[in-house]
Each structure stands twice: as structure tokens, then as C-alpha cells.
Scaffold this motif. Structure first.
Motif, PDB file in Angstrom:
ATOM      1  N   ASP A 121      -3.892  19.286   1.743  1.00  0.00           N
ATOM      2  CA  ASP A 121      -5.256  19.798   1.937  1.00  0.00           C
ATOM      3  C   ASP A 121      -6.151  19.403   0.784  1.00  0.00           C
ATOM      4  O   ASP A 121      -7.308  19.018   0.978  1.00  0.00           O
TER       5      ASP A 121
ATOM      6  N   GLY B 157      -9.834  19.082   2.065  1.00  0.00           N
ATOM      7  CA  GLY B 157      -9.956  20.228   2.968  1.00  0.00           C
ATOM      8  C   GLY B 157     -10.011  19.860   4.435  1.00  0.00           C
ATOM      9  O   GLY B 157     -10.658  20.555   5.218  1.00  0.00           O
TER      10      GLY B 157
ATOM     11  N   PHE C 185      -7.123  19.421   6.372  1.00  0.00           N
ATOM     12  CA  PHE C 185      -5.810  19.612   6.984  1.00  0.00           C
ATOM     13  C   PHE C 185      -5.743  20.896   7.803  1.00  0.00           C
ATOM     14  O   PHE C 185      -6.329  21.921   7.440  1.00  0.00           O
TER      15      PHE C 185
ATOM     16  N   PRO D 111      -4.834  25.480  -1.665  1.00  0.00           N
ATOM     17  CA  PRO D 111      -5.556  24.656  -0.692  1.00  0.00           C
ATOM     18  C   PRO D 111      -7.025  24.505  -1.052  1.00  0.00           C
ATOM     19  O   PRO D 111      -7.615  25.374  -1.705  1.00  0.00           O
TER      20      PRO D 111
ATOM     21  N   GLN E 230      -9.352  24.464   1.240  1.00  0.00           N
ATOM     22  CA  GLN E 230     -10.021  25.396   2.138  1.00  0.00           C
ATOM     23  C   GLN E 230      -9.697  26.832   1.719  1.00  0.00           C
ATOM     24  O   GLN E 230      -8.558  27.145   1.402  1.00  0.00           O
TER      25      GLN E 230
ATOM     26  N   LEU F 278      -6.791  28.122   4.805  1.00  0.00           N
ATOM     27  CA  LEU F 278      -6.260  26.939   5.465  1.00  0.00           C
ATOM     28  C   LEU F 278      -5.866  27.309   6.894  1.00  0.00           C
ATOM     29  O   LEU F 278      -5.125  28.269   7.101  1.00  0.00           O
TER      30      LEU F 278
END
Length: 294
Positions: free
Chosen positions: A109, A114, A116, A178, A180, A183
Motif C-alpha cells: 500500500d 495507497g 491497494f 498503510p 490509506q 486499508l
């Protein structure tokens, strides 16, 4: 409409590593939304386990004879693309150590900026579990613990500890986190357990080979459970896999009709496997997008 591609990126034959990366760059350039990578660690000459999806069954899976590790390939694809979403369809989470998996997923990720999405499932092949020395029984409960542990490891907390039936570790540091903030975990399967797993741990559904009536029933059940848990359906990304029934433009027009109806009843992305061969891959992928995604 959002259109994802699930191609079997085998680790043998003409579709070598360079082919896979070139194909991913092409998929992005054409305008597909995402690419999804399957997982089987090993394959077998024959299966006792029942393949739960389309006709052809496990013997058709055997013909693939190997795919790249999806997380390794995902990292490579991230390096040659910039906007393409990358996911697993699906990673067999109970077969993997959750701490190692959490770190690998977070790494992908981060490396992808970001992009994934973790498509996660329990798998169906008892033979594969046996080869990996992981119990096949209660794999669903094991997966729930693993997902909960990975969520804890991905949190912004510097120190993480966890205790459950299948996972136990003292306070530790697990990096990277991650890119994000949350995630996406896209839960694969069609069972009642899948519904409950989405509500408890998931950000979406990864269905496969479902009729429109199947999809509608699943979404209706999921909506009831989400409401009871105080969650809103808008939090979820609902995906369904569609394997093209043939290689002609008429078959692709059938795919388009399927996709349009799936989206009308609540699916936001269809992940297609269009059965396109190597000889005219670029030309056919562009034409498929014109017919199905245009």
C-alpha cells in the motif's frame, strides 16, 4: 462504470514477469479501473476438494499450474503504474502468518501510494492447507482472528498487542503502516459467514460467478445485517467477478449486459476475466473495453 480485470498471471509459459508488468501498464492506459490478482500457493494433479464456483471445477484450476505470489506481483505492478487500483481476488488469509501478511500488505500500500485493496477469503482447497501444514477445519474462525489482528497492526498506535484464540503477541512495533487511513478489506465468499465477516471486519464484498438474483439476495441480507450493526451500506464497495463465456464480440456484449444489470442492482465494480489470448492481446483488450466499458 468501474471495470476491473482479473487475469491469471501465470508464472510459466509466455506470460512471464515482463508480460505481466506490460499488461498492467496497458490495462491502466486503456482506462480499466483496477487489476486483481489470484492466489494459489501450490497446485495438484487432482483434487478431492470441491471447487465452489463454475463448471470445470478444480481440474480447470490445475491447468493453470502456477501463479505469481500476488503481493510480490502487486508491488511490481505498483512500480509501473500510477493510477491503477491493485488488489487480490482473493488472498487466502488463514494460510498466512498474520503479522507477516500485515507488514507485506502495508508495504504494498505504501509503495503504491495507497492504491491497494486486500481481497481476502478462506479458500476451498483442503489439499493446499495440508501442504502448508495449516488446519483446514475452522479456517473461518482463524481468518476472523487474523483480520482483527491485522487491523490492530495497521492502526496508528505505535505499540500493538493482541490476544485471541489463533493469534497472540505481546506489545510490538509493526511498520510500515498503510498509506490509506483504512486499508480496504474486500471479503470474498457467498455464505452467511461471509456476510457476518463483512459487517465485522470488511469494507466490501468480492463475489464471484453470481447470477443477478444471487447478487440481489446477498445485498438484501447484507443491508439488514449492516443496519443492525449500526453501519451504512455506503461504507462498502461491492464487487462481483465475471468470467466471460467465450472469446467473440457477442460474448463480450453479453458481458456488458451482465455488468449493466449488476450495477443497476447495487454492484459498483465488476471484475472481468475476458479470456483474451496472447497473440492479439493489446488489440483485443482495447476492443473489449470499447464494447464492455465504453
Amino acid at each position: 462504470m468501474k471495470l476491473g480485470i482479473s487475469e491469471l498471471f501465470p508464472a510459466a509459459g509466455p506470460r512471464d514477469g515482463r508480460w505481466s508488468l506490460d499488461a498492467a501498464a496497458l490495462i491502466e492506459e486503456i482506462g480499466y479501473n483496477s487489476v486483481w490478482l489470484p492466489e494459489h500457493v501450490v497446485f495438484f494433479p487432482s483434487y478431492r476438494s470441491q471447487y465452489p464456483y463454475e463448471s470445470g471445477g478444480a481440474q480447470e484450476v490445475h491447468k493453470t499450474l502456477g501463479v505469481y505470489d500476488p503481493l510480490v506481483l502487486a508491488g511490481s505492478i505498483a512500480a509501473v503504474t500510477t493510477t491503477l487500483r491493485i488488489g487480490t481476488y482473493v488472498l487466502v488469509v488463514p494460510q498466512r502468518n498474520p503479522i507477516v501478511t500485515a507488514r507485506q500488505v502495508a508495504s504494498v500500500d505504501r509503495l503504491s501510494g495507497g492504491r491497494f485493496q486486500l481481497g481476502a477469503g478462506v479458500g476451498w482447497s483442503e489439499e493446499e492447507y495440508t501442504a502448508l501444514d495449516v488446519p483446514f477445519e475452522r479456517r473461518g474462525a482463524r481468518m476472523d482472528d487474523y483480520l482483527a489482528a491485522m487491523r490492530a497492526l495497521w492502526s496508528e498506535e505505535e505499540e500493538t498487542s493482541f490476544s485471541s484464540e489463533f493469534v497472540e503477541f505481546e506489545p510490538l512495533y509493526c511498520y510500515p503502516k498503510p498509506a490509506q487511513k483504512r486499508l480496504p478489506v474486500i471479503v470474498g465468499g457467498n455464505s452467511r459467514a461471509t456476510l457476518e465477516r463483512i459487517v465485522s471486519y470488511g469494507d466490501g464484498w468480492a463475489g464471484y460467478s453470481r447470477t443477478h438474483e444471487d447478487i440481489k439476495v446477498f445485498i438484501d441480507k447484507l443491508s439488514v445485517l449492516m443496519d443492525a450493526a449500526g453501519r451504512d451500506m455506503s461504507e462498502l464497495s461491492l464487487k462481483v467477478g465475471r468470467r466471460s463465456k467465450g472469446k467473440t464480440e457477442k460474448d463480450w456484449e453479453d458481458d456488458r449486459a451482465y455488468i449493466e444489470e449488476a450495477m443497476r442492482i447495487g454492484i459498483d465494480e465488476v471484475v472481468v476475466s475476458p479470456r483474451i489470448g496472447d497473440e492479439n492481446y493489446e488489440k483485443d483488450m482495447r476492443r473489449y473495453f470499447e464494447i464492455v466499458g465504453g
